[in-house]
Design an enzyme around this catalytic site. Sequence first.
Site, PDB file in Angstrom:
ATOM      1  N   LYS A 196       0.799  -1.149   0.021  1.00  0.00           N
ATOM      2  CA  LYS A 196       0.001   0.096  -0.041  1.00  0.00           C
ATOM      3  C   LYS A 196       0.878   1.126   0.083  1.00  0.00           C
ATOM      4  O   LYS A 196       1.729   1.333   0.881  1.00  0.00           O
ATOM      5  CB  LYS A 196      -1.033   0.049   1.315  1.00  0.00           C
ATOM      6  CG  LYS A 196      -1.643   1.290   0.950  1.00  0.00           C
ATOM      7  CD  LYS A 196      -2.728   1.158   2.479  1.00  0.00           C
ATOM      8  CE  LYS A 196      -3.444   2.486   2.529  1.00  0.00           C
ATOM      9  NZ  LYS A 196      -4.700   2.449   3.506  1.00  0.00           N
ATOM     10  N   ARG A 206     -10.637   9.887   2.059  1.00  0.00           N
ATOM     11  CA  ARG A 206     -10.648  10.859   3.298  1.00  0.00           C
ATOM     12  C   ARG A 206     -11.734  11.633   3.632  1.00  0.00           C
ATOM     13  O   ARG A 206     -12.002  11.873   4.575  1.00  0.00           O
ATOM     14  CB  ARG A 206      -9.280  11.153   3.440  1.00  0.00           C
ATOM     15  CG  ARG A 206      -8.259  10.293   3.617  1.00  0.00           C
ATOM     16  CD  ARG A 206      -6.691  10.647   3.386  1.00  0.00           C
ATOM     17  NE  ARG A 206      -5.631   9.685   3.361  1.00  0.00           N
ATOM     18  CZ  ARG A 206      -4.448   9.895   3.069  1.00  0.00           C
ATOM     19  NH1 ARG A 206      -4.005  10.955   3.115  1.00  0.00           N
ATOM     20  NH2 ARG A 206      -3.645   8.994   2.892  1.00  0.00           N
ATOM     21  N   LYS A 218       1.197  10.048   5.562  1.00  0.00           N
ATOM     22  CA  LYS A 218       1.497   8.647   6.089  1.00  0.00           C
ATOM     23  C   LYS A 218       2.553   7.932   5.694  1.00  0.00           C
ATOM     24  O   LYS A 218       2.820   6.763   5.737  1.00  0.00           O
ATOM     25  CB  LYS A 218       0.193   7.760   5.756  1.00  0.00           C
ATOM     26  CG  LYS A 218      -1.043   8.489   6.381  1.00  0.00           C
ATOM     27  CD  LYS A 218      -2.252   7.548   6.077  1.00  0.00           C
ATOM     28  CE  LYS A 218      -3.743   8.163   6.670  1.00  0.00           C
ATOM     29  NZ  LYS A 218      -4.946   7.190   6.551  1.00  0.00           N
ATOM     30  N   GLU A 234       7.468  -6.837   1.029  1.00  0.00           N
ATOM     31  CA  GLU A 234       6.529  -6.585   2.051  1.00  0.00           C
ATOM     32  C   GLU A 234       5.336  -7.565   1.812  1.00  0.00           C
ATOM     33  O   GLU A 234       4.865  -8.142   2.905  1.00  0.00           O
ATOM     34  CB  GLU A 234       5.548  -5.251   1.824  1.00  0.00           C
ATOM     35  CG  GLU A 234       6.395  -4.125   2.038  1.00  0.00           C
ATOM     36  CD  GLU A 234       5.983  -3.801   3.842  1.00  0.00           C
ATOM     37  OE1 GLU A 234       5.208  -4.805   4.424  1.00  0.00           O
ATOM     38  OE2 GLU A 234       6.556  -2.800   4.166  1.00  0.00           O
ATOM     39  N   LYS A 249      -2.092  -1.379  -3.829  1.00  0.00           N
ATOM     40  CA  LYS A 249      -2.922  -0.306  -3.746  1.00  0.00           C
ATOM     41  C   LYS A 249      -2.212   0.905  -3.963  1.00  0.00           C
ATOM     42  O   LYS A 249      -1.104   0.911  -3.032  1.00  0.00           O
ATOM     43  CB  LYS A 249      -3.955  -0.226  -2.456  1.00  0.00           C
ATOM     44  CG  LYS A 249      -4.656   0.801  -2.266  1.00  0.00           C
ATOM     45  CD  LYS A 249      -5.256   0.694  -0.757  1.00  0.00           C
ATOM     46  CE  LYS A 249      -5.963   2.027  -0.559  1.00  0.00           C
ATOM     47  NZ  LYS A 249      -6.703   1.941   0.678  1.00  0.00           N
ATOM     48  N   SER A 275     -10.358   5.655  -4.468  1.00  0.00           N
ATOM     49  CA  SER A 275     -11.397   6.810  -4.914  1.00  0.00           C
ATOM     50  C   SER A 275     -10.660   7.854  -5.627  1.00  0.00           C
ATOM     51  O   SER A 275     -11.750   8.323  -6.391  1.00  0.00           O
ATOM     52  CB  SER A 275     -11.455   7.400  -3.087  1.00  0.00           C
ATOM     53  OG  SER A 275     -10.208   7.694  -2.757  1.00  0.00           O
ATOM     54  N   TYR A 314     -14.895   1.030  -6.678  1.00  0.00           N
ATOM     55  CA  TYR A 314     -16.238   1.734  -6.407  1.00  0.00           C
ATOM     56  C   TYR A 314     -17.102   1.734  -7.627  1.00  0.00           C
ATOM     57  O   TYR A 314     -18.135   1.840  -7.449  1.00  0.00           O
ATOM     58  CB  TYR A 314     -16.034   3.300  -6.050  1.00  0.00           C
ATOM     59  CG  TYR A 314     -15.085   3.259  -5.104  1.00  0.00           C
ATOM     60  CD1 TYR A 314     -15.653   3.075  -3.560  1.00  0.00           C
ATOM     61  CD2 TYR A 314     -13.819   3.630  -5.017  1.00  0.00           C
ATOM     62  CE1 TYR A 314     -14.879   3.087  -2.473  1.00  0.00           C
ATOM     63  CE2 TYR A 314     -12.982   3.713  -4.006  1.00  0.00           C
ATOM     64  CZ  TYR A 314     -13.764   3.493  -2.524  1.00  0.00           C
ATOM     65  OH  TYR A 314     -12.748   3.645  -1.322  1.00  0.00           O
TER      66      TYR A 314
END
Length: 325
Positions: A196, A206, A218, A234, A249, A275, A314
Amino acid sequence: MHLIRRNRILRQTPAIRAMVAETILKPADFIAPLFIVEGTNVQEPISSMSGYYRRSIDLTIKEVKELWVLGVRSVLLFIKCDDNLKDNRGTEALNPNGLMQRAIKAIKDACPDIIVMTDVALDPFSVYGHDGIVEGTEIVNDPTVEVLAGMSLSHAQAGADFVAPSDMMDGRIIAIRDILESNGCTRTGIMAYSAKYASCFYGPFRDALDSAPGFGDKKTYQMDYANRIEAVKETLMDIEEGADIVMVKPAMAYLDIIREIKNEVTVPVSAYHVSGEYAMIKAAAQMGWLDENKAILESMTSIKRAGADLIATYFAKDAAILLNA
Ligand code: PBG
């Protein structure tokens, strides 16, 4: 000309193209993310995600049933936590009667066969909008993992089929597997957000959950978008720690990573068309600058062609409708 190979032969008609198509989308490829709020009969538009809504549990159930009929087989739940329930430690995330836990139970009661996946991270519950516990300016790893494990157990006990840790803390997969095993939750899967990236494409999400970080960014936990090999590291570690499904992602700007990981692993690979990727297509389509339905199918096919077995998007419902037409 006397050609030996004429590649256009295989592109001549829709029937021939369908016969030789290498990548075929199906509704069951999609995971539909759902945003849930308190209340009844609530359906709130999200301004930066045109055509997408936050819904109360009752209307979410209606949506889930529609998705099921269309052939979508899994949903990924996110809740919008009331401000007065937020704190630094994500206490509300462990509430057995919290919105997430009630939503899981209600959906499994109403539609037992649908696969319910749940987001595991502290940001919707955090006064700081961070995925972990904040000490000073640091997002502390180990205390956060303890909460994430408790949260996962609580989702599993409410009936979740898969927990989906999206936080990028170190060691959370093994901690989650451990707590599930210790409590007899041997049928709960883990879909790990393994690669990610710290991405600007999460902006609209968000807004949807009111979960933007209150300070900083982040980048100390989500990955640097400059890196490819690190994504493999990872992901392999998450698989060793017990992940059943791994995820990349975002999706469209990371197709190379999806392929790299698909080539390295033997577990299903998912990709999250996030998004901002949704919003870009919506905005361009609303301007009349591209055909939304074609953009949806081309984008989803590219993600699957890159190597994704599953796509969280979505557009899940729209794509399923298009594929069923
Ligand atoms: C947070 C989380 C995010 C998304 C899924 N889980 C946002 C973030 O990391 O800040 C993004 C999804 C999207 O943009 O569609 N744990």
